[in-house]
Design a protein around this motif. Structure first.
Motif, PDB file in Angstrom:
ATOM      1  N   GLU A  41       0.840  -1.192   0.000  1.00 12.25           N
ATOM      2  CA  GLU A  41       0.000   0.000   0.000  1.00 12.25           C
ATOM      3  C   GLU A  41       0.873   1.239   0.000  1.00 12.25           C
ATOM      4  OE1 GLU A  41      -1.516   0.593   4.535  1.00 12.25           O
ATOM      5  OE2 GLU A  41      -2.444  -1.046   3.439  1.00 12.25           O
ATOM      6  N   THR A  42       0.314   2.277  -0.564  1.00 12.59           N
ATOM      7  CA  THR A  42       0.973   3.568  -0.609  1.00 12.59           C
ATOM      8  C   THR A  42      -0.080   4.648  -0.419  1.00 12.59           C
ATOM      9  OG1 THR A  42       2.564   4.922  -1.840  1.00 12.59           O
ATOM     10  CG2 THR A  42       0.821   3.855  -3.124  1.00 12.59           C
ATOM     11  N   TYR A  43       0.372   5.861  -0.099  1.00 12.77           N
ATOM     12  CA  TYR A  43      -0.548   6.955   0.193  1.00 12.77           C
ATOM     13  C   TYR A  43      -0.162   8.178  -0.636  1.00 12.77           C
ATOM     14  CZ  TYR A  43      -0.629   3.818   4.185  1.00 12.77           C
ATOM     15  OH  TYR A  43      -0.670   2.690   4.970  1.00 12.77           O
ATOM     16  N   ARG A 120      10.335   4.410  -4.041  1.00 16.13           N
ATOM     17  CA  ARG A 120       9.082   5.148  -3.871  1.00 16.13           C
ATOM     18  C   ARG A 120       8.108   4.775  -4.985  1.00 16.13           C
ATOM     19  NH1 ARG A 120      11.721   5.908   0.024  1.00 16.13           N
ATOM     20  NH2 ARG A 120      12.287   7.868   1.014  1.00 16.13           N
ATOM     21  N   MET A 136       6.959   2.662  -9.823  1.00 13.91           N
ATOM     22  CA  MET A 136       7.865   2.456  -8.694  1.00 13.91           C
ATOM     23  C   MET A 136       9.282   2.671  -9.187  1.00 13.91           C
ATOM     24  SD  MET A 136       8.432  -0.926  -6.291  1.00 13.91           S
ATOM     25  CE  MET A 136       6.728  -1.080  -5.849  1.00 13.91           C
ATOM     26  N   PRO A 146       9.180   9.593   2.970  1.00 15.22           N
ATOM     27  CA  PRO A 146       7.871   8.941   3.081  1.00 15.22           C
ATOM     28  C   PRO A 146       6.896   9.838   3.848  1.00 15.22           C
ATOM     29  CG  PRO A 146       9.641   7.478   3.806  1.00 15.22           C
ATOM     30  CD  PRO A 146      10.241   8.821   3.602  1.00 15.22           C
ATOM     31  N   TYR A 157       4.149  -0.887   3.360  1.00 14.75           N
ATOM     32  CA  TYR A 157       3.993   0.517   2.960  1.00 14.75           C
ATOM     33  C   TYR A 157       5.241   0.980   2.224  1.00 14.75           C
ATOM     34  CZ  TYR A 157       4.247   5.614   3.562  1.00 14.75           C
ATOM     35  OH  TYR A 157       4.388   6.951   3.358  1.00 14.75           O
ATOM     36  N   ILE A 158       5.064   1.313   0.951  1.00 16.38           N
ATOM     37  CA  ILE A 158       6.151   1.878   0.152  1.00 16.38           C
ATOM     38  C   ILE A 158       5.732   3.276  -0.243  1.00 16.38           C
ATOM     39  CG2 ILE A 158       7.515   1.679  -1.951  1.00 16.38           C
ATOM     40  CD1 ILE A 158       7.214  -1.329  -1.782  1.00 16.38           C
TER      41      ILE A 158
END
Length: 158
Positions: A41-43, A120, A136, A146, A157-158
């Motif tokens: 997951e990423t934000y 990232r 990515m 991050p 989390y990446i």
């Protein structure tokens, strides 16, 4: 008598062909069911307009996964942050950063080292159509830190 035999042969042919067709579809599609997958997951703090579920996740142009969920962080985690949560399926046989939990939700050392080196995920657009995908890549970790989170992510989390 011969007319009945012809109808029987035609019916038998249709049934056998249908069974072969269904079995072929199942066998060809079953590869994705048995493929090893890792959820990450990423934000994002900005708009993800143009990104859809099923969009590719690429590493330097090579497809390594796909977007599986797009929602707001507040729907999944107890927080006041207005981030967009994106979950993706990563194919570990294509991309070797495993993102496997070791103790509970703690990441393995290899994944943590890659994130420290600057791994990232960013939003990228394909041409003029406005269709988006996730890209990515390694970026400067000092200028791309991050995002600060106040919850424990369910997945890597990446």
């Amino acid at each position: 008598m011969s007319a009945q035999a012809n109808y029987f042969k035609i019916g038998l042919f249709v049934v056998v062909a249908s069974v072969i067709g269904v079995v072929s579809i199942i066998v060809l599609g079953a590869g994705s069911f048995f493929q090893k997958k890792v959820l990450i997951e990423t934000y994002f703090v900005e708009s993800v307009q143009g990104l859809e579920e099923g969009a590719p996740l690429k590493f330097r142009g090579v497809r390594i996964g796909r977007v599986s969920e797009i929602t707001l962080v507040g729907k999944v985690y107890l927080t006041d942050k207005a981030y967009v949560l994106i979950r993706a399926i990563l194919f570990p046989e294509t991309f070797r950063v495993m993102c496997t939990p070791v103790n509970g939700n703690d990441l393995d050392e290899k994944t943590e080292k890659e994130i420290e080196k600057g791994l990232r995920i960013r939003l990228s657009f394909q041409g003029l159509t406005g269709a988006a995908h996730l890209e990515m890549d390694y970026m400067d970790p000092r200028s791309n830190p991050p995002l600060k989170i106040d919850w424990k992510p369910t997945y890597c989390y990446i």
